[in-house]
Scaffold this motif. Sequence first.
Motif, PDB file in Angstrom:
ATOM      1  N   MET A 188      15.815  39.909 -12.583  1.00 22.03           N
ATOM      2  CA  MET A 188      16.791  39.228 -13.442  1.00 22.03           C
ATOM      3  C   MET A 188      17.109  37.840 -12.918  1.00 22.03           C
ATOM      4  O   MET A 188      17.204  37.610 -11.716  1.00 22.03           O
ATOM      5  CB  MET A 188      18.093  40.037 -13.519  1.00 22.03           C
ATOM      6  N   ASN A 189      17.294  36.882 -13.825  1.00 23.41           N
ATOM      7  CA  ASN A 189      17.687  35.530 -13.447  1.00 23.41           C
ATOM      8  C   ASN A 189      18.306  34.836 -14.645  1.00 23.41           C
ATOM      9  O   ASN A 189      18.317  35.357 -15.753  1.00 23.41           O
ATOM     10  CB  ASN A 189      16.482  34.728 -12.924  1.00 23.41           C
ATOM     11  N   GLY A 190      18.839  33.686 -14.415  1.00 22.92           N
ATOM     12  CA  GLY A 190      19.355  32.853 -15.498  1.00 22.92           C
ATOM     13  C   GLY A 190      20.627  33.404 -16.133  1.00 22.92           C
ATOM     14  O   GLY A 190      21.487  34.015 -15.472  1.00 22.92           O
ATOM     15  N   GLU A 191      20.742  33.204 -17.443  1.00 24.04           N
ATOM     16  CA  GLU A 191      21.957  33.545 -18.179  1.00 24.04           C
ATOM     17  C   GLU A 191      22.214  35.046 -18.200  1.00 24.04           C
ATOM     18  O   GLU A 191      23.367  35.498 -18.097  1.00 24.04           O
ATOM     19  CB  GLU A 191      21.847  33.026 -19.623  1.00 24.04           C
ATOM     20  N   ALA A 192      21.144  35.847 -18.336  1.00 22.13           N
ATOM     21  CA  ALA A 192      21.316  37.300 -18.358  1.00 22.13           C
ATOM     22  C   ALA A 192      21.910  37.798 -17.051  1.00 22.13           C
ATOM     23  O   ALA A 192      22.831  38.631 -17.034  1.00 22.13           O
ATOM     24  CB  ALA A 192      19.975  37.980 -18.628  1.00 22.13           C
TER      25      ALA A 192
END
Length: 272
Positions: free
Chosen positions: A160-164
């Motif tokens: 998982m990375n970023g906005e999520a």
Amino acid sequence: MLIDWFTVSAQAVNFLILVWLMRRYLYKPILAAIDAREKRVAAELADADAKKAEAQKERDEYQRKNEEFDQQRAALLSKATDEAKAERQGLMEEARKAADALSVKRQESLRSDARNLNQAIGRRTQQEVFAIARKALTDLASASLEERMGEVFTRRLRQMNGEAKSGLAEAIKTASDPALVRSAFDLPTEQRAAIQNALNETFSADIPLRFETTPDLVCGIELSTNGQKLSWSISDYLVSLEKSVGELLNTQAKSDGAPGIKTEPKPVLKGE
């Protein structure tokens, strides 16, 4: 032969007297009567001519009025005939339009019935296909498959990375209850520990978890907390496919002029 001039003179005088008397008392009254008679006759003739002229005038006037009456009668008759023809034409046109409208309405009704039947068949087929797919996948699920899905879900947590990732981290931070992990089968202790470790390492915190079994998650695992969700399941693919098929049917129905089809998939628990 001797001429008696006295006798001749007396006779001449008598003749003159007779002429004067006849002229005075006979010719003048006769001439006056003749003149009066001529004047009376002339007056009567003039009056007769006047009456004749008046009669002729009245006759001409009567004939003119008769001609006008005939013209008016002909005009009224022609007008009535034209109005009757126009009325008949209007009634025939209205009857034709009504018949055309009825025919169009009937054809539209038949097309609508056909569309509704096709839509009903499409909806039923769609529901049956997805129901059979869910049932088949549920029957085919096994412990080894669930173990493999646990590994896939753990890998997704770590990637998982970023906005999520930031959204889920904020939800975990502000949640008052433990995060919920749901799966179609009971997860073994090793998989629960792997998911716990992956979650702690991903968000660098000791995150409390609660595990729950949900048969509606066909071959899948789901993490949810405070309105945020991370999941992987074949059920998600089925729901996505079902939604796409429903949108395709709606687009086809709209292009045919029919109301859109409202898909009604079987309920699947998707978390908060």
